[in-house]
Write a protein that holds these residues in place. Sequence first.
Motif, mmCIF file in Angstrom:
data_model
loop_
_atom_site.group_PDB
_atom_site.id
_atom_site.type_symbol
_atom_site.label_atom_id
_atom_site.label_comp_id
_atom_site.label_asym_id
_atom_site.label_seq_id
_atom_site.Cartn_x
_atom_site.Cartn_y
_atom_site.Cartn_z
ATOM 1 N N CYS A 44 11.492 2.768 17.362
ATOM 2 C CA CYS A 44 11.372 2.525 15.912
ATOM 3 C C CYS A 44 10.932 3.819 15.256
ATOM 4 O O CYS A 44 9.924 4.407 15.636
ATOM 5 C CB CYS A 44 10.332 1.436 15.658
ATOM 6 N N SER A 45 11.717 4.265 14.273
ATOM 7 C CA SER A 45 11.367 5.519 13.603
ATOM 8 C C SER A 45 10.786 5.277 12.213
ATOM 9 O O SER A 45 10.644 6.202 11.422
ATOM 10 C CB SER A 45 12.603 6.429 13.525
ATOM 11 N N CYS A 46 10.461 4.029 11.904
ATOM 12 C CA CYS A 46 9.906 3.739 10.579
ATOM 13 C C CYS A 46 8.507 4.336 10.445
ATOM 14 O O CYS A 46 7.693 4.206 11.348
ATOM 15 C CB CYS A 46 9.793 2.237 10.356
ATOM 16 N N TYR B 127 5.282 -5.619 10.376
ATOM 17 C CA TYR B 127 6.607 -5.058 10.685
ATOM 18 C C TYR B 127 7.600 -6.188 10.977
ATOM 19 O O TYR B 127 7.353 -7.041 11.837
ATOM 20 C CB TYR B 127 6.478 -4.134 11.895
ATOM 21 N N HIS C 228 12.791 -4.266 11.670
ATOM 22 C CA HIS C 228 13.888 -3.469 11.121
ATOM 23 C C HIS C 228 14.706 -2.744 12.196
ATOM 24 O O HIS C 228 15.933 -2.820 12.214
ATOM 25 C CB HIS C 228 13.296 -2.460 10.123
ATOM 26 N N CYS C 229 14.051 -2.052 13.099
ATOM 27 C CA CYS C 229 14.788 -1.205 14.052
ATOM 28 C C CYS C 229 15.347 -1.968 15.250
ATOM 29 O O CYS C 229 15.986 -1.381 16.110
ATOM 30 C CB CYS C 229 13.919 -0.046 14.519
HETATM 31 ZN ZN ZN Z 1 11.438 0.655 12.633
#
Ligand code: ZN
Length: 294
Positions: free
Chosen positions: A105-107, A120, A123-124
Amino acid sequence: MSTVGQTKTATGRFAPSPTGPLHYGSLLAAVASFLNIRAQNGTWLVRIDDLDPPREMDGAANDILHTLEGFGLHWDRDVVYQSRRLRVYEEVLQNLQRKELIYPCSCSRRDIVNRGESVYAGHCRNNYKAGQRFAVRIKVPVKTLSWVDLIQGPQSASLSQDYGDFIVRRADGLHAYHLAVVLDDANQGITESIRGADLLPSTSAQIYLQQVLDITPPQYAHIPVAVNSFGEKLSKQSGAAPVSMRDPARTLFKTLFDLGQNPPQELESSNIGDILHWGEKHWSLKNVPKGKTL
Ligand code: ZN
Ligand code: GLU
């Protein structure tokens, strides 16, 4: 090795993070887990949770160990340091990856806030954009976990609501507390985890990891945490004073008192050996106050 029909030796631990000298709240946790194990003739261990170098203080680990010894809290095997177990954590992550239970996850924190998510929302899982820095998250199911805390009673929690897919390795490469504590408790054969009630909310994430990793959970018991006059948990952040070694017997007596063990007044002027001995003989988990704070 435990076989059918044999019960495992009660094994407990005190697992401080070496962010500073021992303060009174941590001493309470150490004494509670020590007495609870000694009362069962079990094995008491100390582990240094030194997973997060930026938060640690030089010399704190040794300082904590000396303080424990000064209170007569002697451990039964070599001290384990989490910093020496990074390879194990990494192997387990690879295993979870093969099972597709974790994902990068790069968020950033800001991305998550900008999407209006309080936790969270995964998303990823499907939209991962390869970035230079990525954390690793574990997929959590939508279900309620229930367990019984030996002090705080029946508990239940929904991981998806409370945590969302939580981080098992941070973007800076450090392994997350939940992962390390679960693996290390299992590796050390911990049967009873006694710790401060500030960690009660962490328990659901840890139980979920145990399920995924096929680990039998220890029994959990969360003692009330000591607070300062502002109601803040004693910690380095809230400026808690280190436990004083000037009169360890008096301080030890006070821990028994705060843990609800009703020590007789005359014990206060005894030596630490006698106080611990009394504590072992009379230890009752049932008498520990049930609140989250003292
Ligand atoms: Zn993410
Ligand atoms: N190292 C953690 C802390 O000091 C405690 C770990 C645990 O007891 O689960 O907050």
